[in-house]
Design a protein around this motif. Structure first.
Motif, PDB file in Angstrom:
ATOM      1  N   GLN A  37      -3.824   0.653  -2.861  1.00  7.89           N
ATOM      2  CA  GLN A  37      -3.359  -0.507  -2.454  1.00  7.89           C
ATOM      3  C   GLN A  37      -2.989  -1.192  -3.998  1.00  7.89           C
ATOM      4  OE1 GLN A  37      -5.173  -2.926   0.062  1.00  7.89           O
ATOM      5  NE2 GLN A  37      -3.577  -4.585  -0.144  1.00  7.89           N
ATOM      6  N   ILE A  38      -1.633  -1.511  -4.177  1.00  7.95           N
ATOM      7  CA  ILE A  38      -1.060  -1.785  -5.266  1.00  7.95           C
ATOM      8  C   ILE A  38      -1.006  -3.650  -5.456  1.00  7.95           C
ATOM      9  CG2 ILE A  38       0.929  -1.823  -7.199  1.00  7.95           C
ATOM     10  CD1 ILE A  38       1.773   0.760  -5.347  1.00  7.95           C
ATOM     11  N   LEU A  39      -0.762  -4.143  -4.140  1.00  3.53           N
ATOM     12  CA  LEU A  39      -0.790  -5.543  -4.390  1.00  3.53           C
ATOM     13  C   LEU A  39      -1.519  -6.105  -3.228  1.00  3.53           C
ATOM     14  CD1 LEU A  39       3.154  -6.193  -4.690  1.00  3.53           C
ATOM     15  CD2 LEU A  39       1.497  -6.240  -6.546  1.00  3.53           C
ATOM     16  N   SER A  98      -0.535  -3.002 -18.293  1.00  4.93           N
ATOM     17  CA  SER A  98      -0.032  -1.659 -17.289  1.00  4.93           C
ATOM     18  C   SER A  98      -0.724  -1.317 -16.383  1.00  4.93           C
ATOM     19  CB  SER A  98       0.290  -1.022 -18.600  1.00  4.93           C
ATOM     20  OG  SER A  98       1.044   0.173 -18.037  1.00  4.93           O
ATOM     21  N   GLY A  99       0.229  -1.213 -15.440  1.00  6.27           N
ATOM     22  CA  GLY A  99      -0.367  -0.505 -14.128  1.00  6.27           C
ATOM     23  C   GLY A  99      -0.652  -1.709 -12.993  1.00  6.27           C
ATOM     24  N   SER A 100      -0.662  -2.933 -13.527  1.00  3.74           N
ATOM     25  CA  SER A 100      -1.232  -3.847 -12.578  1.00  3.74           C
ATOM     26  C   SER A 100      -0.191  -4.274 -11.355  1.00  3.74           C
ATOM     27  CB  SER A 100      -1.482  -5.244 -13.462  1.00  3.74           C
ATOM     28  OG  SER A 100      -0.248  -5.683 -13.980  1.00  3.74           O
ATOM     29  N   GLY A 101       0.996  -3.824 -10.991  1.00  2.00           N
ATOM     30  CA  GLY A 101       1.573  -3.989 -10.174  1.00  2.00           C
ATOM     31  C   GLY A 101       2.851  -4.886 -10.216  1.00  2.00           C
ATOM     32  N   LYS A 102       3.243  -5.109 -11.581  1.00  2.00           N
ATOM     33  CA  LYS A 102       4.235  -6.195 -11.893  1.00  2.00           C
ATOM     34  C   LYS A 102       5.483  -5.565 -11.534  1.00  2.00           C
ATOM     35  CE  LYS A 102       3.523  -5.962 -16.345  1.00  2.00           C
ATOM     36  NZ  LYS A 102       2.593  -4.946 -16.387  1.00  2.00           N
ATOM     37  N   SER A 103       6.144  -4.341 -11.692  1.00  2.00           N
ATOM     38  CA  SER A 103       7.142  -4.016 -11.362  1.00  2.00           C
ATOM     39  C   SER A 103       7.467  -3.774  -9.716  1.00  2.00           C
ATOM     40  CB  SER A 103       7.644  -2.488 -12.194  1.00  2.00           C
ATOM     41  OG  SER A 103       7.485  -2.842 -13.426  1.00  2.00           O
ATOM     42  N   THR A 104       6.416  -3.255  -9.257  1.00  2.00           N
ATOM     43  CA  THR A 104       6.109  -3.139  -7.867  1.00  2.00           C
ATOM     44  C   THR A 104       6.656  -4.850  -7.167  1.00  2.00           C
ATOM     45  OG1 THR A 104       4.480  -1.741  -7.973  1.00  2.00           O
ATOM     46  CG2 THR A 104       4.758  -2.493  -5.774  1.00  2.00           C
ATOM     47  N   LEU A 105       5.823  -5.593  -7.705  1.00  2.00           N
ATOM     48  CA  LEU A 105       6.158  -7.190  -7.297  1.00  2.00           C
ATOM     49  C   LEU A 105       7.602  -7.574  -7.457  1.00  2.00           C
ATOM     50  CD1 LEU A 105       5.157  -9.903  -6.140  1.00  2.00           C
ATOM     51  CD2 LEU A 105       4.445 -10.359  -8.276  1.00  2.00           C
ATOM     52  N   LEU A 135      13.849   0.563 -10.878  1.00  2.00           N
ATOM     53  CA  LEU A 135      12.789   0.045 -11.619  1.00  2.00           C
ATOM     54  C   LEU A 135      11.661   1.358 -11.801  1.00  2.00           C
ATOM     55  CD1 LEU A 135      11.986  -3.369  -9.883  1.00  2.00           C
ATOM     56  CD2 LEU A 135      12.672  -2.856 -12.086  1.00  2.00           C
ATOM     57  N   ARG A 136      11.796   2.221 -10.683  1.00  2.00           N
ATOM     58  CA  ARG A 136      10.919   3.231 -10.923  1.00  2.00           C
ATOM     59  C   ARG A 136      11.418   4.503 -10.776  1.00  2.00           C
ATOM     60  NH1 ARG A 136       5.826   2.491  -9.468  1.00  2.00           N
ATOM     61  NH2 ARG A 136       5.672   4.599  -8.999  1.00  2.00           N
ATOM     62  N   ARG A 137      11.839   5.109 -12.034  1.00  2.00           N
ATOM     63  CA  ARG A 137      12.625   6.078 -12.025  1.00  2.00           C
ATOM     64  C   ARG A 137      12.443   7.322 -11.778  1.00  2.00           C
ATOM     65  NH1 ARG A 137      16.368   5.764 -17.490  1.00  2.00           N
ATOM     66  NH2 ARG A 137      17.481   6.839 -15.776  1.00  2.00           N
ATOM     67  N   THR A 155       6.942  -9.543 -18.531  1.00  2.00           N
ATOM     68  CA  THR A 155       6.808  -9.219 -20.189  1.00  2.00           C
ATOM     69  C   THR A 155       5.638  -9.022 -20.592  1.00  2.00           C
ATOM     70  OG1 THR A 155       7.628  -9.843 -22.306  1.00  2.00           O
ATOM     71  CG2 THR A 155       6.976 -11.694 -20.925  1.00  2.00           C
ATOM     72  N   HIS A 156       5.368  -8.272 -21.638  1.00  2.00           N
ATOM     73  CA  HIS A 156       4.033  -8.218 -22.309  1.00  2.00           C
ATOM     74  C   HIS A 156       4.120  -9.109 -23.599  1.00  2.00           C
ATOM     75  CE1 HIS A 156       2.463  -4.683 -20.301  1.00  2.00           C
ATOM     76  NE2 HIS A 156       3.668  -3.857 -20.531  1.00  2.00           N
ATOM     77  N   GLU A 157       5.329  -9.598 -23.841  1.00  2.00           N
ATOM     78  CA  GLU A 157       5.427 -10.384 -25.086  1.00  2.00           C
ATOM     79  C   GLU A 157       5.012 -11.734 -24.986  1.00  2.00           C
ATOM     80  OE1 GLU A 157       8.408  -9.783 -27.882  1.00  2.00           O
ATOM     81  OE2 GLU A 157       9.310  -7.913 -26.759  1.00  2.00           O
ATOM     82  N   ARG A 164       0.671  -1.254   0.067  1.00  2.00           N
ATOM     83  CA  ARG A 164       0.042   0.152   0.016  1.00  2.00           C
ATOM     84  C   ARG A 164       0.751   1.230   0.120  1.00  2.00           C
ATOM     85  NH1 ARG A 164      -2.905  -3.326   3.275  1.00  2.00           N
ATOM     86  NH2 ARG A 164      -1.815  -2.794   5.175  1.00  2.00           N
ATOM     87  N   VAL A 165       0.397   2.279  -0.779  1.00  2.00           N
ATOM     88  CA  VAL A 165       1.095   3.417  -0.826  1.00  2.00           C
ATOM     89  C   VAL A 165       0.430   4.414  -0.691  1.00  2.00           C
ATOM     90  CG1 VAL A 165       3.291   2.955  -2.151  1.00  2.00           C
ATOM     91  CG2 VAL A 165       1.116   3.822  -3.356  1.00  2.00           C
ATOM     92  N   THR A 166       0.794   5.736   0.222  1.00  2.00           N
ATOM     93  CA  THR A 166      -0.356   6.829   0.251  1.00  2.00           C
ATOM     94  C   THR A 166       0.211   7.849  -0.601  1.00  2.00           C
ATOM     95  OG1 THR A 166       1.279   7.141   2.022  1.00  2.00           O
ATOM     96  CG2 THR A 166      -0.912   6.715   2.628  1.00  2.00           C
TER      97      THR A 166
HETATM   98  N1  ATP Z   1       5.425   4.543  -4.485  1.00  2.00           N
HETATM   99  C1  ATP Z   1       3.978   4.567  -5.242  1.00  2.00           C
HETATM  100  N2  ATP Z   1       3.364   5.812  -5.039  1.00  2.00           N
HETATM  101  C2  ATP Z   1       2.601   5.807  -5.918  1.00  2.00           C
HETATM  102  N3  ATP Z   1       1.968   5.106  -6.711  1.00  2.00           N
HETATM  103  C3  ATP Z   1       2.531   3.974  -6.884  1.00  2.00           C
HETATM  104  C4  ATP Z   1       3.855   3.671  -6.300  1.00  2.00           C
HETATM  105  N4  ATP Z   1       4.518   2.557  -6.730  1.00  2.00           N
HETATM  106  C5  ATP Z   1       3.693   2.049  -7.696  1.00  2.00           C
HETATM  107  N5  ATP Z   1       2.661   2.710  -8.054  1.00  2.00           N
HETATM  108  C6  ATP Z   1       1.473   2.725  -8.726  1.00  2.00           C
HETATM  109  O1  ATP Z   1       0.995   1.470  -8.829  1.00  2.00           O
HETATM  110  C7  ATP Z   1       0.628   1.156  -9.960  1.00  2.00           C
HETATM  111  C8  ATP Z   1       1.333  -0.347 -10.395  1.00  2.00           C
HETATM  112  O2  ATP Z   1       2.696   0.181 -10.929  1.00  2.00           O
HETATM  113  P1  ATP Z   1       3.688  -0.753 -11.475  1.00  2.00           P
HETATM  114  O3  ATP Z   1       4.966   0.024 -11.808  1.00  2.00           O
HETATM  115  O4  ATP Z   1       4.174  -1.927 -10.539  1.00  2.00           O
HETATM  116  O5  ATP Z   1       3.018  -1.403 -12.546  1.00  2.00           O
HETATM  117  P2  ATP Z   1       3.480  -2.429 -13.928  1.00  2.00           P
HETATM  118  O6  ATP Z   1       2.437  -3.515 -13.768  1.00  2.00           O
HETATM  119  O7  ATP Z   1       4.774  -2.670 -13.772  1.00  2.00           O
HETATM  120  O8  ATP Z   1       3.096  -1.266 -15.059  1.00  2.00           O
HETATM  121  P3  ATP Z   1       3.971  -1.226 -16.477  1.00  2.00           P
HETATM  122  O9  ATP Z   1       3.514  -2.532 -17.444  1.00  2.00           O
HETATM  123  O10 ATP Z   1       3.259  -0.111 -17.170  1.00  2.00           O
HETATM  124  O11 ATP Z   1       5.257  -1.412 -16.311  1.00  2.00           O
HETATM  125  C9  ATP Z   1       0.798   2.142 -11.007  1.00  2.00           C
HETATM  126  O12 ATP Z   1      -0.203   2.646 -11.018  1.00  2.00           O
HETATM  127  C10 ATP Z   1       1.671   3.138 -10.264  1.00  2.00           C
HETATM  128  O13 ATP Z   1       1.740   4.397 -10.511  1.00  2.00           O
END
Ligand code: ATP
Ligand code: MG
Lengths: 225, 828
Positions: free
Chosen positions: A24-26, A45-52, B380-382, A202-204, A15-17
């Motif tokens: 809540q991202i994950l 895109s934006g589903s939270g992959k990079s965060t995970l 990862l998050r530039r 990946t998207h591919e 969760r981020v504020t």
């Molecule tokens: N620290 C943070 N503060 C605010 N929002 C965040 C933070 N970290 C992630 N997010 C948001 O959470 C969501 C998921 O981000 P993430 O980068 O994990 O997505 P992704 O699945 O990797 O997307 P993409 O395929 O576009 O790379 C996005 O909407 C992002 O803006």
């Protein structure tokens, strides 16, 4: 496959504020990856992959839940401790390559080895650059290389430190289809040789198909497959 | 070692060059100024001590205790003795009350005696070797006509005959011209007893001159003397001996220090800027290194080592540059002025090296401090923003650096604080003003041509950067303006003391019946002169029937007898600011004569128009009513008076007359003629004093000019650092624009306008800051009256625009010369 778990994540929440309130991202993501396995994480895109990925690799911490990487419980470690785990076991490949523009190809590959104080860094780096087919470009700087060449340098850098687990965030995202295909081949070839555990986003479809397993993330929830 | 390898790679990629260069310049500029001011200060002290003839003089009304001589010798002090007194000098029928000085052969310890073979000659002055031999006398040129003698003739001093062998042109301790003791006769101390003029009760001053090669020896010697001396002896140093000159020297030194401080600040700004750019470029690098497993500690160690090595190298190079620069400056001054500058001390070298460390710690480190804390997740998050040290802390450290450096450099807190205060004001004003001005420029930009629009758009896009650049430019410009104004006004002030063709001789003690013939004689010779003023000496006794001494007032005019005069025409430097001059003034009912009072005296005495004053003139009473209040220029070298009465008001007090005149060096023989005809009048040769002061001032003023240039270079460096910071982004934009078909001219034109706008805005802000800074400096440090500098308000923005746009275009030239293809490729 040894059967032990390289990555073991349980009930991760993130969760981020933000300015608009809490986000809540994950949502209670649990995921385990066995040693030597390859896993593709897909999702919109934006589903939270990079965060995970960041949490699994120990670059970031979950709000709750636990993550074990190579047998070490990351959530009990501080940043220095996680850095140590990364240094010992983890390699990265990024969509934007993340090569240092001021360093030559060779020096870029040498950097992680040097940071670890590995002896013979130069020879090892040279060896891996040869392995990705860039023996002729050792002293070139990233801006002088094409995108595919840069990503090959990044792959050499990732494998040169012989990590047990490799995280890749859309490694072909910035490349055209043909170059991307070559990079994928190279990645899996090295992966097979070294027995590395591989987690990639990946998207591919082509890339996801080559992994042993794939999971899909939608709106922060894992749709296991 | 990894740190060294990284340092080399960073250096090679050009990322450290600016930071390194800024450090080199910081140490170089500061070092050059520190070394040079040190040399100058030592030499000036030496030079000014030459005016005293020694480092210290013990003055006594009794012979110096001979027991002290061996003690002083043992303490490593050089010593010499002189005895001065007034005595009649005879030649045939003529006699004259001369100021006699008898000296031993070591006289003087500092400075020298300048003599000539002819009286009042414009050339032929030479430095004397030694002092008059026993039996000989060197005399003031005006003694020749007074006694009607020529060189080679003998004169009698008391019971002894001396042969006059030289004209004494200049001597140390020439003293105050207004306490003129009469023409000087210099003789050998050995002859003194033979003259038999010194009897119990004669008014004699014994001088014991002391000097030492090291400050420590001198200081310890003085401490010892202060213990040993009795109530009759007094230690004189330059400060007490030559008040006016000391002030000039102090001002000069302060100015150099100020320039040095400003040099440090400019270099500091350049360092902070380049450190900031370095940090920005390294955020990604650190994130990557950390993702590769480097811990914060390792990153910190790696970067600290790099910085330390860089700073050491840069400081050493800077020091070498400083040494070369100060040698060059000193060489220029020495060859131009035939002065010998003393070698610098050890302290400036240490101080210069310390500057490198302080600059790094206070200017660079705060900007870099966050680097080890950059989160690895940034790979990862530039968009992730690292936890930078808050700007307020960075400012705090910069301020700390200023205070520490100024404290080290000048030990002048008032200076440090006014510099700091002005900086804070500038930063506050900058933020507000720059924002307002930026949006104003956008509104104007909307209705302008395409080049202009592009420029304004670029400013808007880089709003934060533009603000920072404006702040930096304004600070740099503010410092430069300040320096310029301070220098100009100080030089002007010095020159005001010595205007071209200003009177350089005073004639006093002219009796009433000689007024007309002397006026005629001077005018026949076409000599530029002031009117002859009648003068009586009197004491102010009552103000509005109250005893002036019992009033709680502090002013010169109450402490001693003052010169009173009358005149019907105001001198040109006098100006009535209140009340009326005689033409329009009417006596009141009290029917008292009017008096015009100088402003300073009026303020000090609390006088207003219509107040009644009572003076005592030689026991007689003089009453008057305040008719007007005047300002005047005390530096004009004209006879000036606190109190000027209505014409005729002093007639019954038998005044003598006074005037001043300008006599160029080649006309000095005229004094022979004048004194032969009117032997009783007294001539004061101010030109000798003026010459002494001028020599010192010329030296200081030239040094100041060079220092100004060096500081300017620091400013240019700052501008380059700032431009450099935006170069990468500009290159991309320009490549895009050119790829889209824009002409180079358009791009360069817009860069020019952009920086011109920045320059104008910075210029305006800089002026506000400079005025504040100047006000502080003028009020508290330099003690010059405060006035606005109108020319700055016009010249400032123009200079800002010219300088900044010129440098901006020069700095950005590569932006249009790099082929767009190459840039776009690097972008990928
Ligand atoms: N620290 C943070 N503060 C605010 N929002 C965040 C933070 N970290 C992630 N997010 C948001 O959470 C969501 C998921 O981000 P993430 O980068 O994990 O997505 P992704 O699945 O990797 O997307 P993409 O395929 O576009 O790379 C996005 O909407 C992002 O803006
Ligand atoms: Mg992503």
């Amino acid at each position: 496959m040894t059967g032990t778990l390289m990555v073991d994540a349980r009930d991760i929440e993130k969760r981020v504020t933000t300015a608009e309130g809490e986000l809540q991202i994950l949502h209670r993501v649990s995921l385990s990856v066995a040693d030597g396995e390859s896993l593709a994480i897909t999702g919109p895109s934006g589903s939270g992959k990079s965060t995970l990925l960041g949490i699994l690799a120990g670059l970031d911490t979950p709000t709750s839940g636990s993550v074990a990487l190579a047998g070490r419980e990351l959530t009990t470690l501080d940043e220095e401790g996680r850095a140590k785990v990364r240094a010992d076991h983890v390699g990265f490949i990024f969509q934007s390559f993340q090569l240092l523009p001021g360093l030559s190809a060779l020096e870029n590959v040498m950097l992680p080895l040097e940071l670890r104080g590995v002896s013979g860094a130069r020879e090892r780096a040279r060896e891996f650059l040869a392995r990705v087919g860039l023996s002729e470009r050792l002293s070139h700087y990233p801006p002088q290389l094409s995108g595919g060449e840069q990503q090959r340098v990044a792959i050499a850098r990732a494998f040169a430190s012989q990590p047990r687990v490799l995280f890749a965030d859309e490694p072909t995202g910035n490349l055209d289809t043909v170059t991307g295909a070559k990079i994928i081949d190279l990645l899996f070839e090295l992966n097979r040789e070294q027995g590395t555990t591989l987690l990639l986003i990946t998207h591919e479809e082509r890339l996801a198909e080559r992994c042993g397993r794939r999971v899909e993330l939608t709106a922060g929830e894992l749709q296991g497959a | 070692m990894l740190a060294l390898r990284l340092l080399w790679r960073n250096w090679r990629s050009g990322e450290l060059k600016l930071l390194g260069l800024a450090l080199v310049i910081a140490v170089g500029v500061v070092g050059a100024i520190a070394l040079f001011t040190d040399r100058l200060e030592r030499s000036l002290i030496q030079e000014s001590n030459a005016l005293l003839g020694a480092d210290r003089v013990v003055r006594s009304s009794r012979p110096i205790n001979p027991d002290w001589f061996p003690e002083a010798e043992a303490r490593g002090l050089q010593q010499s003795q002189a005895v001065t007194f007034s005595s009649m000098v005879f030649a045939g029928e003529e006699m004259y009350l001369a100021g006699i000085k008898a000296v031993d052969e070591r006289y003087p310890l500092r400075g020298n005696l300048v003599v000539n073979e002819r009286a009042f000659a414009a050339d032929g002055n030479v430095v004397a070797e030694g002092v008059p031999a026993p039996g000989e006398a060197w005399v003031d040129g005006r003694l020749l006509p007074l006694l009607d003698i020529a060189l080679g003739d003998t004169v009698g001093v008391g019971e002894y005959e001396l042969t006059v062998t030289r004209i004494l042109v200049r001597e140390p301790d020439g003293g105050n011209p207004f306490n003129a003791m009469g023409a000087r006769l210099l003789m050998n101390l050995e002859d003194l007893e033979r003259t038999e003029v010194i009897q119990p009760g004669s008014r004699v001053t014994y001088q014991w001159l002391l000097a030492a090669d090291s400050d420590t020896v001198l200081r310890q010697g003085v401490e010892w003397l202060e213990e040993a001396l009795g109530e009759h002896e007094r230690i004189i140093d330059l400060r007490t001996a030559q008040q006016g000159l000391t002030n000039t020297l102090d001002t000069g030194q302060r100015f150099l220090l100020l320039a040095a401080v400003i040099g440090v600040l400019l270099a500091g700004v350049a360092i902070a800027l380049s450190a900031r750019q370095f940090a920005e470029r390294h955020e990604d690098q650190v994130a990557l290194m950390k993702s590769l497993g480097a811990g914060a500690g390792q990153v910190r160690r790696l970067y600290l080592t790099q910085l330390l090595v860089l700073a050491t190298g840069a400081s050493l190079i800077g020091l070498v540059l400083a040494e070369i620069a100060q040698r060059a400056i000193a060489w220029g001054i020495q060859s131009g002025f035939e002065v010998q500058l003393l070698a610098p001390g050890f302290y400036p070298y240490v101080f210069s090296l310390l500057t490198g460390v302080i600059a790094l710690v206070c200017f660079a480190l705060p900007a870099l401090w966050f680097l080890p804390g950059v989160p690895p997740l940034k790979v990862l998050r530039r968009e992730l923003e690292p936890n930078r040290l808050e700007a307020s802390w960075q400012l705090f450290f910069a301020a700390l650096a200023v205070v520490v450096l100024v404290a080290l450099f000048s030990r002048d807190l008032a200076l440090a604080l006014s510099v700091l205060a002005a900086l804070l004001v500038v930063l506050l004003i900058t933020l507000g003003l720059a924002l307002a001005l930026l949006s104003l420029s956008r509104r104007i930009g909307a209705s302008a041509g395409s080049i202009w629009r592009l420029a304004v758009a670029s400013l808007q896009r880089r709003r934060a950067e533009s603000l920072i650049q404006i702040a930096v430019f304004s600070v740099a410009l503010m410092l430069l303006f300040t320096l310029l104004v301070v220098r100009t006004s100080m030089v002007a002030e010095w020159q005001a003391t010595l205007p071209e063709g200003a009177p350089n001789h005073f004639l006093v003690n002219i009796p009433e019946h000689q007024v007309a013939p002397i006026q005629r004689l001077l005018d026949d010779e076409n000599i530029e002169r002031q009117p002859l003023y009648p003068m009586v000496r009197g004491r102010l006794t009552e103000i509005n029937d109250n005893n002036a001494r019992e009033l709680d007032l502090e002013h010169n005019t109450l402490r001693r007898e003052i010169n009173l005069t009358w005149t019907d025409s105001l001198a040109e430097d006098n100006e009535i600011i209140e009340g009326l001059w005689w033409d329009d003034w009417q006596r009141s009912d009290a029917d008292l004569p009017g008096v015009s009072v100088e402003l300073d005296a009026a303020t000090g005495l609390g006088l207003a128009l219509g107040d009644r004053l009572r003076f005592s003139v030689g026991g007689l009473e003089l009453r008057a009513e305040v008719a007007s209040i005047r300002t005047l220029d005390w530096n004009s070298m004209r006879p000036n008076f606190y109190f000027i009465f209505e014409p005729g008001a002093l007639d019954e007090f038998s005044p003598t007359y006074i005037t001043s005149m300008y006599l160029p060096a080649e006309d000095k023989p005229f004094l022979n003629q004048l004194l032969r005809q009117y032997p009783t009048i007294l001539v004061m040769e101010l030109d000798r004093i003026i010459e002494q002061v001028q020599r010192v001032i010329t030296q200081v003023s030239n040094a100041v000019q060079l220092v100004l240039w060096m500081t300017l270079f620091g400013g240019v460096l700052v501008l380059f650092a700032a431009v450099n910071g935006s170069l990468a982004a500009r290159r991309q934009e320009s490549a895009l624009l050119r790829a889209l078909g824009s002409r180079r001219q358009l791009i360069l034109g817009s860069v020019f306008y952009e920086f011109a706008i920045l320059g104008v805005l910075a210029g305006v802000i800089a002026i506000v800051g400079a005025e504040v800074l100047l006000m502080g400096l003028q009020l508290f440090v330099l003690e010059i009256p405060v006035r606005p500098h109108y020319w700055l308000w016009i010249a400032g923005p123009l200079a800002g625009a010219a300088l900044v746009s010129g440098l901006g275009v020069a700095g950005c030239r590569s932006v249009v010369t790099t082929p767009p293809g190459k840039v776009l490729r690097e972008l990928a």
